[in-house]
Design an enzyme around this catalytic site. Structure first.
Site, mmCIF file in Angstrom:
data_model
loop_
_atom_site.group_PDB
_atom_site.id
_atom_site.type_symbol
_atom_site.label_atom_id
_atom_site.label_comp_id
_atom_site.label_asym_id
_atom_site.label_seq_id
_atom_site.Cartn_x
_atom_site.Cartn_y
_atom_site.Cartn_z
ATOM 1 N N ALA A 1 0.809 -1.223 0.000
ATOM 2 C CA ALA A 1 0.000 0.000 0.000
ATOM 3 C C ALA A 1 0.840 1.270 0.000
ATOM 4 O O ALA A 1 0.354 2.342 -0.348
ATOM 5 C CB ALA A 1 -0.921 0.010 1.221
ATOM 6 N N LYS A 2 2.097 1.162 0.450
ATOM 7 C CA LYS A 2 3.032 2.293 0.498
ATOM 8 C C LYS A 2 2.417 3.517 1.181
ATOM 9 O O LYS A 2 2.499 4.641 0.694
ATOM 10 C CB LYS A 2 3.525 2.656 -0.905
ATOM 11 C CG LYS A 2 4.278 1.527 -1.605
ATOM 12 C CD LYS A 2 4.790 1.952 -2.970
ATOM 13 C CE LYS A 2 5.582 0.837 -3.631
ATOM 14 N NZ LYS A 2 4.728 -0.299 -4.047
ATOM 15 N N ARG A 3 1.822 3.294 2.338
ATOM 16 C CA ARG A 3 1.178 4.378 3.065
ATOM 17 C C ARG A 3 2.207 5.202 3.838
ATOM 18 O O ARG A 3 3.220 4.672 4.303
ATOM 19 C CB ARG A 3 0.131 3.831 4.033
ATOM 20 C CG ARG A 3 -1.044 3.128 3.344
ATOM 21 C CD ARG A 3 -1.825 4.103 2.459
ATOM 22 N NE ARG A 3 -3.080 3.511 2.017
ATOM 23 C CZ ARG A 3 -3.342 3.157 0.767
ATOM 24 N NH1 ARG A 3 -2.427 3.329 -0.167
ATOM 25 N NH2 ARG A 3 -4.520 2.658 0.452
#
Length: 290
Positions: A109-111
């Site tokens: 998700a690379k949040r």
């Protein structure tokens, strides 16, 4: 009453740490993570429609094929988001199927954000009871590593993990990650991850790093050592993106035992046959072990 963040942080994690579980899976099964990347082109190649039904058929087929072979699977969240709420519902079912199959999941998700927003992201991806909870999630530290604190602490509490972007293989990444030379941004992220893993016992801590399999000499150029991190190195780029097992050994050197090599299209192109997908995964694993 809902459990407060302060209360959660004073309690012990409720299960074995993610790092310990991943280390055991890598020993038992080998260091392979299979990306679940339902690109429109791949759906078409599998004879599936580019809709929620095609997405679900694709995702669950991959889990069925590799769930007993790979150490982890990594659904690419963006490719579910593009289908809206129906796509995110498929992602929830894919994560549930992965858990049922006994394979660890990494939500790609690379949040990354600050304050209550980062806490909300952490709650979505790492809290027990969340329909999106995965075994681990990828995070972007470029608002400052410490901005990830809500996710770092929640992962520790729930026995889950994170993978923090450190050195990505896209050309644009150098404009941020390489800045500073011997004191580069990437090196500081690596050092912060190493410090965070001191809270964990066992072979691997639960704070891993994302380091591209195709970064070439970047580790040497920036004088970065990954061994002391004592965390898993998620290395996307094996297979279709051009990296070979030999490249991984050359790139990561002494840290190769920590590498969780990720192959997506290189394995997924063998579908939709479950048997063919399994064979592709087995062939990839054999190369990583030799």
């Amino acid at each position: 009453m809902p459990e407060s963040a302060a209360t959660r942080q004073t309690q012990q994690p409720v299960r074995e740490s993610f790092g310990s579980r991943l280390a055991a899976a890598m020993v038992e099964r080998g260091p392979l993570c299979v990306g679940i990347d339902p690109h429109p082109g791949l759906l078409a190649d599998w004879g599936l429609n580019d809709d929620a039904a095609g997405l679900e058929r694709f995702s669950l087929t991959v889990v069925e094929a590799v769930g007993s072979l790979a150490a982890a699977v990594k659904p690419q969240v963006a490719l579910y988001e593009r289908h809206g709420s129906a796509g995110m519902a498929v992602l929830e079912r894919t994560l549930a199927a992965s858990a049922e199959a006994g394979v660890l999941s990494i939500a790609d998700a690379k949040r990354g954000d600050i304050g209550s927003t980062m806490a909300a992201y952490a709650d979505a991806w790492l809290r027990d009871g969340s329909s999106l909870a995965a075994d681990s999630v990828t995070l972007s530290p470029y608002l400052g590593f410490e901005s990830l604190r809500p996710a770092l602490d929640l992962a520790a509490h729930y026995g889950r993990g994170v993978f923090v972007l450190a050195l990505t293989s896209n050309p644009e990444g150098k404009s941020v990650q390489h800045v500073g030379g011997d004191d580069s941004v990437a090196r500081r992220i690596v050092a912060a991850a190493a410090a965070e893993n001191q809270r964990y016992d066992g072979a691997l801590g639960s704070v891993g790093l994302v380091v591209g399999a195709t970064i070439g000499s970047a580790l040497k150029d920036l004088d970065i050592e990954l061994g002391p991190v004592r965390g898993a190195i998620l290395a996307p780029g094996l297979g279709a993106q051009g990296a070979t097992p030999a490249d991984l050994r050359a790139t990561f050197g002494g840290a190769y035992p920590q590498v969780l090599a990720t192959s997506s299209r290189g394995i997924l192109a063998a579908g939709p046959s479950v048997a063919a997908l399994r064979a592709a995964a087995e062939e990839t694993l054999a190369g990583l072990r030799s």
